[in-house]
Write a protein that holds these residues in place. Structure first.
Motif, PDB file in Angstrom:
ATOM      1  N   UNK A  88       0.819  -1.214   0.000  1.00 37.54           N
ATOM      2  CA  UNK A  88       0.000   0.000   0.000  1.00 37.54           C
ATOM      3  C   UNK A  88       0.853   1.264   0.000  1.00 37.54           C
ATOM      4  N   UNK A  89       1.970   1.213   0.714  1.00 44.65           N
ATOM      5  CA  UNK A  89       2.788   2.407   0.883  1.00 44.65           C
ATOM      6  C   UNK A  89       3.741   2.588  -0.298  1.00 44.65           C
ATOM      7  N   UNK A  90       3.655   3.703  -1.027  1.00 42.99           N
ATOM      8  CA  UNK A  90       4.582   3.915  -2.160  1.00 42.99           C
ATOM      9  C   UNK A  90       6.010   4.202  -1.729  1.00 42.99           C
ATOM     10  N   UNK A  91       6.223   4.453  -0.437  1.00 45.81           N
ATOM     11  CA  UNK A  91       7.573   4.741   0.059  1.00 45.81           C
ATOM     12  C   UNK A  91       8.284   3.486   0.559  1.00 45.81           C
ATOM     13  N   UNK A  92       7.683   2.302   0.331  1.00 38.01           N
ATOM     14  CA  UNK A  92       8.322   1.059   0.747  1.00 38.01           C
ATOM     15  C   UNK A  92       9.614   0.855  -0.034  1.00 38.01           C
ATOM     16  N   UNK A  93      10.610   0.294   0.644  1.00 39.90           N
ATOM     17  CA  UNK A  93      11.908   0.092  -0.001  1.00 39.90           C
ATOM     18  C   UNK A  93      11.781  -0.904  -1.149  1.00 39.90           C
ATOM     19  N   UNK A  94      12.306  -0.551  -2.328  1.00 35.36           N
ATOM     20  CA  UNK A  94      12.267  -1.431  -3.489  1.00 35.36           C
ATOM     21  C   UNK A  94      10.928  -1.477  -4.196  1.00 35.36           C
ATOM     22  N   UNK A  95      10.040  -0.501  -3.939  1.00 32.36           N
ATOM     23  CA  UNK A  95       8.698  -0.521  -4.532  1.00 32.36           C
ATOM     24  C   UNK A  95       8.768  -0.242  -6.027  1.00 32.36           C
ATOM     25  N   UNK A  96       7.843  -0.883  -6.774  1.00 31.72           N
ATOM     26  CA  UNK A  96       7.727  -0.688  -8.222  1.00 31.72           C
ATOM     27  C   UNK A  96       6.270  -0.395  -8.572  1.00 31.72           C
ATOM     28  N   UNK A  97       6.107   0.185  -9.747  1.00 27.16           N
ATOM     29  CA  UNK A  97       4.776   0.516 -10.225  1.00 27.16           C
ATOM     30  C   UNK A  97       4.344  -0.515 -11.250  1.00 27.16           C
ATOM     31  N   UNK A  98       3.181  -1.163 -11.042  1.00 24.89           N
ATOM     32  CA  UNK A  98       2.686  -2.179 -11.964  1.00 24.89           C
ATOM     33  C   UNK A  98       1.874  -1.533 -13.085  1.00 24.89           C
TER      34      UNK A  98
END
Length: 202
Positions: A88-98
Motif C-alpha cells: 500500500x505504501x509507495x515509500x516502501x523500499x524497493x517498490x515498483x509501479x505495476x
C-alpha cells in the motif's frame, strides 16, 4: 483540384507541380488531429505526487518549491505477477509501479528485507579463523625438490615418488642422462610421468 491530371489541358510542368501539391496536402499541419484533453486512464499515476486522476502537466505540485523533486518510480516490466507482492505504501523500499497503477515489490526482496543483512561495525576486531595457520603441512603433499606444496602433482615411474610437474620435468631435462633425483635411475623420460590425481585433489 482536378482528380484526373492526365486529362487536364496544362503543361507537363504544371501537372507535376499539381501532383506534388496534392500528394502533400494530406500531411499539411492544418489536417493534424489533436488528441482531446481529458482525464488520463485509471492505470496512469502522476510521477511527482504519485497520485492517479491527473496528468503530470496538471499536477498541483507544479511550481511548488517546498514539495521538492521526487525520483521517477521504477516499473515492474518483465517481472511475472506471481513474483510480485502488492503493497500500500509507495515509500516502501524497493517498490515498483505495476501496469494497473498499483505498488508492488518482488517476493525475493520481501524475504531479503525481512532477514536484513548483518553488517559488522568497522571497529570490531576480526574473529579468528577456525583453521589455524600454524598447523604443520603434511610431508606427503610437499615436493621433494622445491619443498613447497605440490602443484600439478606427478608420479615418476621408477621409484613412485611425487613431485611438482614442472619441478620433475625441469630436473629430468637438465640431467643429460635423464636421472631421477631420488633413486638416481637413468633414462627416465618426462613423457613417462603420470599425474597424481589424488594429490591434485588434496
Amino acid at each position: 483540384q482536378t482528380a484526373n491530371l492526365a486529362e487536364t489541358s496544362a503543361s507537363e510542368e504544371d501537372k507535376i507541380r499539381a501532383m506534388m501539391i496534392q500528394s502533400c496536402h494530406e500531411y499539411d499541419p492544418i489536417n493534424y488531429m489533436k488528441k482531446p484533453l481529458g482525464p488520463p486512464p485509471s492505470s496512469y499515476t502522476c510521477h511527482p505526487c504519485r497520485k492517479p486522476g491527473h496528468s503530470i502537466k496538471n499536477c498541483p505540485t507544479n511550481g511548488d518549491e517546498s514539495f521538492g523533486s521526487v525520483s521517477r518510480m521504477k516499473k515492474s516490466t518483465g517481472i511475472p505477477r506471481s513474483f510480485l507482492v502488492e503493497v500500500k505504501d509507495p515509500n516502501t523500499k524497493g517498490v515498483m509501479l505495476t501496469k494497473t497503477g498499483k505498488y508492488a515489490i518482488p517476493c525475493l526482496n520481501v524475504e531479503a528485507y525481512a532477514r536484513r543483512k548483518k553488517e559488522k561495525p568497522p571497529f570490531l576486531p576480526e574473529e579468528p579463523s577456525s583453521s589455524s595457520s600454524d598447523d604443520p603441512i603434511p610431508d606427503e603433499i610437499l615436493c621433494l625438490i622445491c619443498k613447497e606444496i605440490m602443484t600439478d602433482a606427478a608420479i615418476i615411474p621408477c621409484c613412485g615418488n611425487s613431485y611438482c610437474d614442472e619441478c620433475i620435468r625441469t630436473a629430468l631435462l637438465e640431467s643429460e642422462e635423464h636421472r631421477c633425483p631420488e633413486c638416481h635411475q637413468t633414462g627416465v623420460l618426462p613423457d613417462a610421468l603420470v599425474a597424481n590425481r589424488c594429490l591434485c585433489q588434496v
